[in-house]
Design a protein around this motif. Structure first.
Motif, PDB file in Angstrom:
ATOM      1  N   TYR A  32       0.799  -1.222   0.000  1.00  0.00           N
ATOM      2  CA  TYR A  32       0.000   0.000   0.000  1.00  0.00           C
ATOM      3  C   TYR A  32       0.831   1.271   0.000  1.00  0.00           C
ATOM      4  O   TYR A  32       0.303   2.353  -0.174  1.00  0.00           O
ATOM      5  CB  TYR A  32      -0.948  -0.003   1.201  1.00  0.00           C
ATOM      6  CG  TYR A  32      -1.888  -1.177   1.186  1.00  0.00           C
ATOM      7  CD1 TYR A  32      -2.799  -1.347   0.156  1.00  0.00           C
ATOM      8  CD2 TYR A  32      -1.862  -2.125   2.201  1.00  0.00           C
ATOM      9  CE1 TYR A  32      -3.663  -2.416   0.131  1.00  0.00           C
ATOM     10  CE2 TYR A  32      -2.726  -3.204   2.186  1.00  0.00           C
ATOM     11  CZ  TYR A  32      -3.627  -3.341   1.148  1.00  0.00           C
ATOM     12  OH  TYR A  32      -4.479  -4.410   1.124  1.00  0.00           O
ATOM     13  N   ARG A  33       2.127   1.150   0.241  1.00  0.00           N
ATOM     14  CA  ARG A  33       3.075   2.258   0.193  1.00  0.00           C
ATOM     15  C   ARG A  33       2.637   3.448   1.057  1.00  0.00           C
ATOM     16  O   ARG A  33       2.828   4.606   0.701  1.00  0.00           O
ATOM     17  CB  ARG A  33       3.317   2.676  -1.244  1.00  0.00           C
ATOM     18  CG  ARG A  33       3.805   1.489  -2.092  1.00  0.00           C
ATOM     19  CD  ARG A  33       4.288   1.909  -3.404  1.00  0.00           C
ATOM     20  NE  ARG A  33       5.648   2.389  -3.251  1.00  0.00           N
ATOM     21  CZ  ARG A  33       6.613   2.145  -4.120  1.00  0.00           C
ATOM     22  NH1 ARG A  33       6.373   1.427  -5.179  1.00  0.00           N
ATOM     23  NH2 ARG A  33       7.807   2.624  -3.925  1.00  0.00           N
ATOM     24  N   ARG A  34       2.070   3.136   2.201  1.00  0.00           N
ATOM     25  CA  ARG A  34       1.546   4.189   3.077  1.00  0.00           C
ATOM     26  C   ARG A  34       2.648   5.086   3.630  1.00  0.00           C
ATOM     27  O   ARG A  34       2.427   6.283   3.815  1.00  0.00           O
ATOM     28  CB  ARG A  34       0.731   3.570   4.205  1.00  0.00           C
ATOM     29  CG  ARG A  34      -0.636   3.123   3.735  1.00  0.00           C
ATOM     30  CD  ARG A  34      -1.502   2.826   4.933  1.00  0.00           C
ATOM     31  NE  ARG A  34      -2.871   2.606   4.558  1.00  0.00           N
ATOM     32  CZ  ARG A  34      -3.446   1.405   4.527  1.00  0.00           C
ATOM     33  NH1 ARG A  34      -2.773   0.332   4.845  1.00  0.00           N
ATOM     34  NH2 ARG A  34      -4.706   1.288   4.181  1.00  0.00           N
ATOM     35  N   PHE A  40       4.657  12.128   1.499  1.00  0.00           N
ATOM     36  CA  PHE A  40       4.224  13.097   0.490  1.00  0.00           C
ATOM     37  C   PHE A  40       3.179  14.056   1.061  1.00  0.00           C
ATOM     38  O   PHE A  40       3.203  15.256   0.787  1.00  0.00           O
ATOM     39  CB  PHE A  40       3.634  12.393  -0.738  1.00  0.00           C
ATOM     40  CG  PHE A  40       4.610  11.564  -1.513  1.00  0.00           C
ATOM     41  CD1 PHE A  40       5.956  11.870  -1.583  1.00  0.00           C
ATOM     42  CD2 PHE A  40       4.160  10.441  -2.201  1.00  0.00           C
ATOM     43  CE1 PHE A  40       6.842  11.092  -2.318  1.00  0.00           C
ATOM     44  CE2 PHE A  40       5.031   9.651  -2.936  1.00  0.00           C
ATOM     45  CZ  PHE A  40       6.376   9.980  -2.996  1.00  0.00           C
ATOM     46  N   LEU A  41       2.245  13.508   1.846  1.00  0.00           N
ATOM     47  CA  LEU A  41       1.222  14.361   2.465  1.00  0.00           C
ATOM     48  C   LEU A  41       1.879  15.397   3.371  1.00  0.00           C
ATOM     49  O   LEU A  41       1.533  16.581   3.337  1.00  0.00           O
ATOM     50  CB  LEU A  41       0.217  13.514   3.247  1.00  0.00           C
ATOM     51  CG  LEU A  41      -0.724  12.648   2.411  1.00  0.00           C
ATOM     52  CD1 LEU A  41      -1.445  11.634   3.290  1.00  0.00           C
ATOM     53  CD2 LEU A  41      -1.710  13.499   1.629  1.00  0.00           C
ATOM     54  N   ALA A  42       2.853  14.952   4.167  1.00  0.00           N
ATOM     55  CA  ALA A  42       3.555  15.856   5.081  1.00  0.00           C
ATOM     56  C   ALA A  42       4.418  16.871   4.314  1.00  0.00           C
ATOM     57  O   ALA A  42       4.611  17.995   4.778  1.00  0.00           O
ATOM     58  CB  ALA A  42       4.420  15.057   6.052  1.00  0.00           C
ATOM     59  N   ALA A  47      -1.455  19.905   2.116  1.00  0.00           N
ATOM     60  CA  ALA A  47      -1.710  21.349   2.096  1.00  0.00           C
ATOM     61  C   ALA A  47      -2.191  21.785   0.712  1.00  0.00           C
ATOM     62  O   ALA A  47      -3.147  22.570   0.601  1.00  0.00           O
ATOM     63  CB  ALA A  47      -0.459  22.118   2.503  1.00  0.00           C
ATOM     64  N   ASP A  48      -1.553  21.282  -0.343  1.00  0.00           N
ATOM     65  CA  ASP A  48      -1.973  21.625  -1.703  1.00  0.00           C
ATOM     66  C   ASP A  48      -3.416  21.198  -1.954  1.00  0.00           C
ATOM     67  O   ASP A  48      -4.222  21.970  -2.479  1.00  0.00           O
ATOM     68  CB  ASP A  48      -1.077  20.945  -2.745  1.00  0.00           C
ATOM     69  CG  ASP A  48       0.359  21.435  -2.716  1.00  0.00           C
ATOM     70  OD1 ASP A  48       0.631  22.487  -2.091  1.00  0.00           O
ATOM     71  OD2 ASP A  48       1.217  20.753  -3.316  1.00  0.00           O
ATOM     72  N   ALA A  49      -3.732  19.974  -1.584  1.00  0.00           N
ATOM     73  CA  ALA A  49      -5.077  19.444  -1.805  1.00  0.00           C
ATOM     74  C   ALA A  49      -6.100  20.201  -0.961  1.00  0.00           C
ATOM     75  O   ALA A  49      -7.181  20.554  -1.452  1.00  0.00           O
ATOM     76  CB  ALA A  49      -5.117  17.952  -1.484  1.00  0.00           C
ATOM     77  N   PHE A  50      -5.764  20.453   0.285  1.00  0.00           N
ATOM     78  CA  PHE A  50      -6.704  21.137   1.175  1.00  0.00           C
ATOM     79  C   PHE A  50      -6.988  22.548   0.671  1.00  0.00           C
ATOM     80  O   PHE A  50      -8.142  22.993   0.675  1.00  0.00           O
ATOM     81  CB  PHE A  50      -6.185  21.163   2.610  1.00  0.00           C
ATOM     82  CG  PHE A  50      -7.227  21.601   3.595  1.00  0.00           C
ATOM     83  CD1 PHE A  50      -8.088  20.674   4.168  1.00  0.00           C
ATOM     84  CD2 PHE A  50      -7.370  22.943   3.928  1.00  0.00           C
ATOM     85  CE1 PHE A  50      -9.076  21.074   5.063  1.00  0.00           C
ATOM     86  CE2 PHE A  50      -8.358  23.354   4.820  1.00  0.00           C
ATOM     87  CZ  PHE A  50      -9.216  22.419   5.393  1.00  0.00           C
ATOM     88  N   VAL A 130      -3.865  14.890  -6.369  1.00  0.00           N
ATOM     89  CA  VAL A 130      -2.630  15.641  -6.153  1.00  0.00           C
ATOM     90  C   VAL A 130      -1.469  14.686  -5.898  1.00  0.00           C
ATOM     91  O   VAL A 130      -0.381  14.849  -6.466  1.00  0.00           O
ATOM     92  CB  VAL A 130      -2.790  16.650  -4.979  1.00  0.00           C
ATOM     93  CG1 VAL A 130      -1.443  17.198  -4.523  1.00  0.00           C
ATOM     94  CG2 VAL A 130      -3.721  17.784  -5.379  1.00  0.00           C
ATOM     95  N   LEU A 131      -1.688  13.687  -5.068  1.00  0.00           N
ATOM     96  CA  LEU A 131      -0.634  12.707  -4.796  1.00  0.00           C
ATOM     97  C   LEU A 131      -0.178  12.032  -6.081  1.00  0.00           C
ATOM     98  O   LEU A 131       1.016  11.951  -6.362  1.00  0.00           O
ATOM     99  CB  LEU A 131      -1.121  11.654  -3.795  1.00  0.00           C
ATOM    100  CG  LEU A 131      -1.161  12.092  -2.341  1.00  0.00           C
ATOM    101  CD1 LEU A 131      -2.026  11.142  -1.514  1.00  0.00           C
ATOM    102  CD2 LEU A 131       0.246  12.173  -1.764  1.00  0.00           C
ATOM    103  N   LYS A 132      -1.113  11.545  -6.871  1.00  0.00           N
ATOM    104  CA  LYS A 132      -0.782  10.799  -8.090  1.00  0.00           C
ATOM    105  C   LYS A 132      -0.109  11.689  -9.130  1.00  0.00           C
ATOM    106  O   LYS A 132       0.890  11.318  -9.743  1.00  0.00           O
ATOM    107  CB  LYS A 132      -2.057  10.169  -8.664  1.00  0.00           C
ATOM    108  CG  LYS A 132      -1.878   9.485 -10.010  1.00  0.00           C
ATOM    109  CD  LYS A 132      -1.092   8.211  -9.912  1.00  0.00           C
ATOM    110  CE  LYS A 132      -1.208   7.406 -11.191  1.00  0.00           C
ATOM    111  NZ  LYS A 132      -0.012   7.236 -11.919  1.00  0.00           N
TER     112      LYS A 132
END
Length: 151
Positions: A32-34, A40-42, A47-50, A130-132
């Protein structure tokens, strides 16, 4: 419309199997590469997505406060779905007993529940995109060794 609120901390990703979620279809997923996604989220994806979501959401500040006060933003889960070549996500929803908790009794309607749940799903989709699109590049991680034999 938009929402002018502080960007919350990114969620810590869950260790649950995405197949356990009612709203997720993850077939044949093993890695799952969590850890990478959480990084990436951190590093700015959250922030970009939010910010993108907040600029366009129809959620009111009162409705957002319900989601925030119930810690729903902490319950997002993101995972790599290798089979579909996408970042999958699970968006939290309001718990069935949200009204009994009396955090915001002025928002006592099922349309509020629908609005919050739909907006959280939109946030999850934006964060997944955004992640992808801007962060995930698994091929860049692999470099073939220089000493491979010629065949």
């Amino acid at each position: 419309m938009g929402l002018d609120v502080e960007i919350p901390d990114p969620p810590e990703l869950d260790a649950d199997d995405p197949a356990e979620y009612d709203d997720v279809d993850a077939v044949g997923v093993e890695d799952y590469r969590r850890e990478e996604l959480e990084g990436f989220l951190a590093d700015g994806a959250w922030a970009d997505a939010f910010e993108e979501w907040a600029a366009h959401t129809e959620l009111t500040e009162e409705e957002y406060a319900v989601a925030r006060d119930l810690d729903l933003l902490d319950e997002f889960d993101f995972f790599w779905d290798d089979f579909a070549d996408r970042v999958g996500y699970h968006a939290p929803g309001l718990p069935e007993d949200w009204r009994e908790r009396e955090l915001h009794p002025e928002l006592d309607s099922w349309s509020t529940v629908s609005a919050i749940n739909a907006s959280l799903t939109e946030l999850g989709q934006i964060a997944s995109d955004v992640l992808k699109e801007e962060y995930v590049d698994w091929e860049a991680e692999y470099e073939a060794p220089d000493d491979l034999p010629d065949f």
